[in-house]
Design an enzyme around this catalytic site. Sequence first.
Site, PDB file in Angstrom:
ATOM      1  CE  LYS A  94     -23.173  26.244  28.848  1.00 18.55           C
ATOM      2  NZ  LYS A  94     -22.102  27.142  28.287  1.00 18.55           N
ATOM      3  CB  SER A  95     -26.781  28.555  35.856  1.00 19.50           C
ATOM      4  OG  SER A  95     -26.531  27.225  36.211  1.00 19.50           O
ATOM      5  CB  THR A  97     -22.327  32.433  33.111  1.00 18.12           C
ATOM      6  OG1 THR A  97     -22.575  31.118  33.615  1.00 18.12           O
ATOM      7  CG2 THR A  97     -21.155  33.076  33.806  1.00 18.12           C
ATOM      8  CB  THR A  98     -23.460  34.409  28.519  1.00 23.72           C
ATOM      9  OG1 THR A  98     -22.730  33.174  28.580  1.00 23.72           O
ATOM     10  CG2 THR A  98     -22.926  35.273  27.423  1.00 23.72           C
ATOM     11  CD1 TRP A  99     -29.476  38.019  29.853  1.00 27.47           C
ATOM     12  CD2 TRP A  99     -30.549  36.403  30.991  1.00 27.47           C
ATOM     13  NE1 TRP A  99     -30.787  38.407  30.007  1.00 27.47           N
ATOM     14  CE2 TRP A  99     -31.468  37.438  30.697  1.00 27.47           C
ATOM     15  CE3 TRP A  99     -30.999  35.279  31.695  1.00 27.47           C
ATOM     16  CZ2 TRP A  99     -32.795  37.383  31.099  1.00 27.47           C
ATOM     17  CZ3 TRP A  99     -32.321  35.221  32.079  1.00 27.47           C
ATOM     18  CH2 TRP A  99     -33.205  36.252  31.785  1.00 27.47           C
ATOM     19  CG  HIS A 158     -18.442  28.613  36.244  1.00 21.64           C
ATOM     20  ND1 HIS A 158     -19.667  29.211  36.122  1.00 21.64           N
ATOM     21  CD2 HIS A 158     -17.960  28.479  34.978  1.00 21.64           C
ATOM     22  CE1 HIS A 158     -19.902  29.447  34.830  1.00 21.64           C
ATOM     23  NE2 HIS A 158     -18.884  29.024  34.131  1.00 21.64           N
ATOM     24  NE  ARG A 180     -31.288  27.330  31.937  1.00 23.58           N
ATOM     25  CZ  ARG A 180     -30.829  27.240  30.693  1.00 23.58           C
ATOM     26  NH1 ARG A 180     -29.528  27.161  30.477  1.00 23.58           N
ATOM     27  NH2 ARG A 180     -31.654  27.243  29.670  1.00 23.58           N
ATOM     28  CE1 TYR A 246     -31.051  31.583  31.438  1.00 25.01           C
ATOM     29  CE2 TYR A 246     -33.093  30.313  31.373  1.00 25.01           C
ATOM     30  CZ  TYR A 246     -32.068  30.959  30.718  1.00 25.01           C
ATOM     31  OH  TYR A 246     -32.043  30.991  29.338  1.00 25.01           O
ATOM     32  N   GLY A 312     -31.713  29.413  24.817  1.00 20.21           N
ATOM     33  CA  GLY A 312     -32.042  30.495  25.750  1.00 20.21           C
ATOM     34  C   GLY A 312     -33.474  30.439  26.218  1.00 20.21           C
TER      35      GLY A 312
HETATM   36  P1  PAP Z   1     -21.256  29.453  30.825  1.00 12.90           P
HETATM   37  O1  PAP Z   1     -21.548  29.048  32.230  1.00 12.90           O
HETATM   38  O2  PAP Z   1     -20.421  28.461  30.066  1.00 12.90           O
HETATM   39  O3  PAP Z   1     -20.746  30.843  30.698  1.00 12.90           O
HETATM   40  P2  PAP Z   1     -23.996  30.155  30.429  1.00 12.90           P
HETATM   41  O4  PAP Z   1     -24.005  31.496  29.823  1.00 12.90           O
HETATM   42  O5  PAP Z   1     -24.262  30.024  31.887  1.00 12.90           O
HETATM   43  O6  PAP Z   1     -22.650  29.419  30.027  1.00 12.90           O
HETATM   44  O7  PAP Z   1     -25.081  29.227  29.768  1.00 12.90           O
HETATM   45  C1  PAP Z   1     -25.480  29.296  28.446  1.00 12.90           C
HETATM   46  C2  PAP Z   1     -26.990  29.192  28.464  1.00 12.90           C
HETATM   47  O8  PAP Z   1     -27.554  30.483  28.667  1.00 12.90           O
HETATM   48  C3  PAP Z   1     -27.503  28.685  27.146  1.00 12.90           C
HETATM   49  O9  PAP Z   1     -28.690  27.960  27.450  1.00 12.90           O
HETATM   50  P3  PAP Z   1     -29.295  26.826  26.500  1.00 12.90           P
HETATM   51  O10 PAP Z   1     -28.165  25.920  26.139  1.00 12.90           O
HETATM   52  O11 PAP Z   1     -30.335  26.154  27.317  1.00 12.90           O
HETATM   53  O12 PAP Z   1     -29.847  27.527  25.336  1.00 12.90           O
HETATM   54  C4  PAP Z   1     -27.789  29.978  26.436  1.00 12.90           C
HETATM   55  O13 PAP Z   1     -28.664  29.851  25.336  1.00 12.90           O
HETATM   56  C5  PAP Z   1     -28.388  30.809  27.550  1.00 12.90           C
HETATM   57  N1  PAP Z   1     -28.319  32.236  27.288  1.00 12.90           N
HETATM   58  C6  PAP Z   1     -27.297  32.949  26.753  1.00 12.90           C
HETATM   59  N2  PAP Z   1     -27.615  34.238  26.663  1.00 12.90           N
HETATM   60  C7  PAP Z   1     -28.860  34.375  27.131  1.00 12.90           C
HETATM   61  C8  PAP Z   1     -29.734  35.498  27.283  1.00 12.90           C
HETATM   62  N3  PAP Z   1     -29.402  36.721  26.913  1.00 12.90           N
HETATM   63  N4  PAP Z   1     -30.946  35.265  27.826  1.00 12.90           N
HETATM   64  C9  PAP Z   1     -31.315  34.035  28.209  1.00 12.90           C
HETATM   65  N5  PAP Z   1     -30.534  32.938  28.086  1.00 12.90           N
HETATM   66  C10 PAP Z   1     -29.314  33.100  27.554  1.00 12.90           C
END
Ligand code: PAP
Length: 344
Positions: A94-95, A97-99, A158, A180, A246, A312
């Site tokens: 949740k830091s 990763t996807t981005w 992770h 993050r 982040y 996000g």
């Molecule tokens: P994961 O570790 O399970 O893969 P991860 O992608 O690290 O998850 O975390 C998801 C967070 O990144 C979400 O944050 P939030 O719950 O505070 O909203 C998600 O919204 C955020 N996120 C996903 N894509 C983006 C992006 N393109 N830019 C910025 N933040 C993003």
Amino acid sequence: MSIPIASSLASPLPSSIAKCSEEEEKANMAIVFDQYKDRLATLPKKKGWISENIYMYQGFWHHSGRRTSVETVMALQDTFIARPTDIYLITPPKSGTTWLKALVFALVNRNHYQNHNLSTHPLLISNPHKCVPHIESELYRTTPTYVDPHSTRLFGTHISYTSLPQSILDNKCRFVYLFRNPKDVLVSLFHYANKLRDQSRDQMTFEEAFDMFSKGITPNGPYWDHVKGYHKFSLEHPKNVLFLKYEDMMIDTMKNVKRIAKFLGCPFTEEEEVKNVVQEIVRLCSFESLSVVSKHGNLKDGIPNNVFFREGKVGDWKNHLTDEMSRVLDEITKDKFHGLNISF
Ligand code: PAP
């Protein structure tokens, strides 16, 4: 070390992802879980965030019986073979990763897609987790991945520094680490866990989540130890590890994308800058763009694509934490990161 960006990862998705069927992967996962069940039984456990229990292994808590779990960490430690050209994108869950996966996939593959119709770009049709697999997924594949030994492999994980497969360290691979603000990580994890919780279990309350998080009992946590491990590693090996936050990425994404490109040996040329290639990548990987693509469908393990997109934003913790909760987490962070030059 520079990487041949024009040919690296030069197919829309690593071909093996498409080739290995879900059934084959499930069967392979069952073999891995069975192989490590005796070791699992010896590990300390606590109530889990998503599945029933969470297990302590080598100083960190892990899920069990899922694609990314303690059994897969053990199996990777026993079998994973890294290559010196590998790139690992590492994050506490949740830091961002996807981005990060999206940004690095887009920048490393930019020459491959520049002359194509943008609408065919993988990130406009697939969740970034499909474009950049976790190393855990490698274990379950029947078809060997990335058969071309000369291509650059891009993985996410992770796994904590202490539990990384030795082969990754021995091969002096490159790492991009993204962390993050722990308060936003907690909020993000809380919502994520409740969306994915086993149906037999009640939703967790935010108080419960806070209590577990502050005690360090989170998937791949304690959060602070995860960050500290890679921070130390980045100081010892600055050429191998790029350490990113982040919140900094949110303030100036373009600057950080350029930093990543330079670190990975594929800096943007002046011509690319003039042609706004960096802006295009940032836009392609924006929350708005990626979340629309992931509105529907699931990853292979049944996790909905849209669960990785919530707000996000920086600072959503202010809508969830009481003043006292905020104070407690600030204290822990100050104590744990003392002398590390990390602030939020
Ligand atoms: P994961 O570790 O399970 O893969 P991860 O992608 O690290 O998850 O975390 C998801 C967070 O990144 C979400 O944050 P939030 O719950 O505070 O909203 C998600 O919204 C955020 N996120 C996903 N894509 C983006 C992006 N393109 N830019 C910025 N933040 C993003």
